[in-house]
Design a protein around this motif. Sequence first.
Motif, PDB file in Angstrom:
ATOM      1  N   PHE A  85       0.841  -1.189   0.000  1.00  0.00           N
ATOM      2  CA  PHE A  85       0.000   0.000   0.000  1.00  0.00           C
ATOM      3  C   PHE A  85       0.881   1.246   0.000  1.00  0.00           C
ATOM      4  N   PRO A  86       0.586   2.238  -0.851  1.00  0.00           N
ATOM      5  CA  PRO A  86       1.384   3.472  -0.882  1.00  0.00           C
ATOM      6  C   PRO A  86       1.294   4.234   0.431  1.00  0.00           C
ATOM      7  N   ALA A  87       2.263   5.101   0.630  1.00  0.00           N
ATOM      8  CA  ALA A  87       2.313   5.866   1.878  1.00  0.00           C
ATOM      9  C   ALA A  87       1.359   7.051   1.869  1.00  0.00           C
ATOM     10  N   THR A  88       1.002   7.555   0.683  1.00  0.00           N
ATOM     11  CA  THR A  88       0.177   8.757   0.598  1.00  0.00           C
ATOM     12  C   THR A  88      -1.307   8.417   0.512  1.00  0.00           C
ATOM     13  N   HIS A  89      -2.135   9.381   0.928  1.00  0.00           N
ATOM     14  CA  HIS A  89      -3.582   9.193   0.843  1.00  0.00           C
ATOM     15  C   HIS A  89      -4.018   9.038  -0.615  1.00  0.00           C
ATOM     16  N   ARG A  92      -3.073   5.568  -1.931  1.00  0.00           N
ATOM     17  CA  ARG A  92      -3.955   4.505  -1.435  1.00  0.00           C
ATOM     18  C   ARG A  92      -5.332   4.581  -2.065  1.00  0.00           C
ATOM     19  N   ALA A  93      -5.815   5.810  -2.300  1.00  0.00           N
ATOM     20  CA  ALA A  93      -7.120   5.957  -2.946  1.00  0.00           C
ATOM     21  C   ALA A  93      -7.104   5.365  -4.348  1.00  0.00           C
ATOM     22  N   GLU A  94      -6.015   5.571  -5.095  1.00  0.00           N
ATOM     23  CA  GLU A  94      -5.921   5.020  -6.442  1.00  0.00           C
ATOM     24  C   GLU A  94      -5.813   3.505  -6.407  1.00  0.00           C
ATOM     25  N   VAL A  95      -5.100   2.978  -5.421  1.00  0.00           N
ATOM     26  CA  VAL A  95      -5.024   1.522  -5.281  1.00  0.00           C
ATOM     27  C   VAL A  95      -6.407   0.943  -5.046  1.00  0.00           C
ATOM     28  N   TRP A  96      -7.161   1.536  -4.137  1.00  0.00           N
ATOM     29  CA  TRP A  96      -8.484   0.983  -3.844  1.00  0.00           C
ATOM     30  C   TRP A  96      -9.461   1.192  -5.001  1.00  0.00           C
ATOM     31  N   MET A  99      -8.501  -1.601  -7.241  1.00  0.00           N
ATOM     32  CA  MET A  99      -8.895  -2.861  -6.604  1.00  0.00           C
ATOM     33  C   MET A  99     -10.373  -3.118  -6.826  1.00  0.00           C
ATOM     34  N   GLU A 100     -11.193  -2.086  -6.646  1.00  0.00           N
ATOM     35  CA  GLU A 100     -12.633  -2.253  -6.866  1.00  0.00           C
ATOM     36  C   GLU A 100     -12.914  -2.576  -8.333  1.00  0.00           C
ATOM     37  N   TRP A 101     -12.171  -1.933  -9.234  1.00  0.00           N
ATOM     38  CA  TRP A 101     -12.346  -2.220 -10.666  1.00  0.00           C
ATOM     39  C   TRP A 101     -12.116  -3.711 -10.936  1.00  0.00           C
ATOM     40  N   VAL A 102     -11.015  -4.219 -10.398  1.00  0.00           N
ATOM     41  CA  VAL A 102     -10.654  -5.613 -10.676  1.00  0.00           C
ATOM     42  C   VAL A 102     -11.560  -6.589  -9.934  1.00  0.00           C
ATOM     43  N   LEU A 103     -11.716  -6.387  -8.630  1.00  0.00           N
ATOM     44  CA  LEU A 103     -12.456  -7.351  -7.815  1.00  0.00           C
ATOM     45  C   LEU A 103     -13.952  -7.341  -8.116  1.00  0.00           C
ATOM     46  N   TRP A 157       3.577   0.873 -13.012  1.00  0.00           N
ATOM     47  CA  TRP A 157       2.691  -0.114 -12.400  1.00  0.00           C
ATOM     48  C   TRP A 157       1.269   0.397 -12.512  1.00  0.00           C
ATOM     49  N   ILE A 158       0.294  -0.413 -12.213  1.00  0.00           N
ATOM     50  CA  ILE A 158      -1.071  -0.031 -12.546  1.00  0.00           C
ATOM     51  C   ILE A 158      -1.565   1.188 -11.772  1.00  0.00           C
ATOM     52  N   ALA A 159      -1.118   1.359 -10.532  1.00  0.00           N
ATOM     53  CA  ALA A 159      -1.589   2.486  -9.732  1.00  0.00           C
ATOM     54  C   ALA A 159      -0.573   3.621  -9.648  1.00  0.00           C
ATOM     55  N   GLY A 160       0.574   3.482 -10.314  1.00  0.00           N
ATOM     56  CA  GLY A 160       1.576   4.542 -10.238  1.00  0.00           C
ATOM     57  C   GLY A 160       2.983   4.038 -10.485  1.00  0.00           C
ATOM     58  N   ASP A 161       3.919   4.605  -9.744  1.00  0.00           N
ATOM     59  CA  ASP A 161       5.334   4.301  -9.969  1.00  0.00           C
ATOM     60  C   ASP A 161       5.835   3.082  -9.210  1.00  0.00           C
ATOM     61  N   VAL A 162       5.063   2.596  -8.238  1.00  0.00           N
ATOM     62  CA  VAL A 162       5.509   1.451  -7.453  1.00  0.00           C
ATOM     63  C   VAL A 162       4.465   0.338  -7.522  1.00  0.00           C
ATOM     64  N   MET A 163       4.929  -0.889  -7.348  1.00  0.00           N
ATOM     65  CA  MET A 163       4.019  -2.027  -7.336  1.00  0.00           C
ATOM     66  C   MET A 163       3.164  -2.004  -6.074  1.00  0.00           C
ATOM     67  N   THR A 164       1.887  -2.294  -6.228  1.00  0.00           N
ATOM     68  CA  THR A 164       0.959  -2.269  -5.102  1.00  0.00           C
ATOM     69  C   THR A 164       0.059  -3.501  -5.135  1.00  0.00           C
ATOM     70  N   LEU A 165      -0.823  -3.549  -4.180  1.00  0.00           N
ATOM     71  CA  LEU A 165      -1.785  -4.647  -4.112  1.00  0.00           C
ATOM     72  C   LEU A 165      -2.669  -4.697  -5.364  1.00  0.00           C
ATOM     73  N   ALA A 166      -2.911  -3.542  -5.984  1.00  0.00           N
ATOM     74  CA  ALA A 166      -3.728  -3.515  -7.195  1.00  0.00           C
ATOM     75  C   ALA A 166      -3.069  -4.315  -8.316  1.00  0.00           C
ATOM     76  N   ASP A 167      -1.741  -4.289  -8.396  1.00  0.00           N
ATOM     77  CA  ASP A 167      -1.043  -5.095  -9.393  1.00  0.00           C
ATOM     78  C   ASP A 167      -1.264  -6.584  -9.138  1.00  0.00           C
ATOM     79  N   PHE A 168      -1.180  -6.985  -7.879  1.00  0.00           N
ATOM     80  CA  PHE A 168      -1.402  -8.384  -7.543  1.00  0.00           C
ATOM     81  C   PHE A 168      -2.841  -8.797  -7.843  1.00  0.00           C
ATOM     82  N   ALA A 169      -3.792  -7.903  -7.591  1.00  0.00           N
ATOM     83  CA  ALA A 169      -5.198  -8.232  -7.854  1.00  0.00           C
ATOM     84  C   ALA A 169      -5.414  -8.479  -9.340  1.00  0.00           C
ATOM     85  N   LEU A 170      -4.895  -7.572 -10.178  1.00  0.00           N
ATOM     86  CA  LEU A 170      -5.058  -7.753 -11.617  1.00  0.00           C
ATOM     87  C   LEU A 170      -4.306  -8.988 -12.101  1.00  0.00           C
TER      88      LEU A 170
END
Length: 226
Positions: A85-89, A92-96, A99-103, A157-170
């Motif tokens: 999960f990214p450190a910034t708000h 994290r909002a973009e990750v979620w 995540m909702e898109w994929v899940l 990566w899908i949500a930005g410059d670093v790999m996140t949970l959203a990448d794993f979900a997709l």
Amino acid sequence: MARLLHHTLDPASRLARLMFAEYGVGVELEAIKPWSRDPLLLEINPAATVPILLVEDHEPPVVGALAVIHAIEERFSPTTVEGLFPATHAGRAEVWRLMEWVLSKLNDEVTRYVIEEKIVKRDQRGGTPDPSVLRVAKANLVEHMLYFNWLFATRHWIAGDVMTLADFALAAHLSCLDYLGDVTWETSVETRDWYARIKSRPAFRSLLSDRVPGMPAHRGYADLDF
């Protein structure tokens, strides 16, 4: 050791497995067929879905994709490796959002239909897939891949410059579809290049070795370079 009730080609279960592997945490895997509606499964989860995480004997089971994701992150996220999960708000909002898109969206429009037609029906009294349903799922996947291609053309990566949970979900969803031969990588170059990177990670190794009895993986499924 924690125990995960899963199905080999259930994308939500694969997401949980990727998290455990990325964090270097061992987990005991117990494969089940949720559509069989086993009484023991229904006692744990009346919805008859996976994943289900069993952590301690005295604690209730953790049921469902979001609850399992939260439990893994809360209990097992290490401080020695970068989290998912990214450190910034905003990050994290973009990750979620994704995540909702994929899940939800990708799963409801593509993955669950493919699994139902090609896996569940086959397992239930030798049912055969409905070609019309698979055609709709395939057409929906094309639209999703166009969006993912656009994202990967503008981001590492899908949500930005670093790999996140959203990448794993997709990756969990696309790996299931790729196993069954439903992804046309030739027309999805940007997403293919991203997928080649993520499936080369050590956390992905166990997924690439998965096999469904009587249904071999599609050609190239386990190849890191396609």
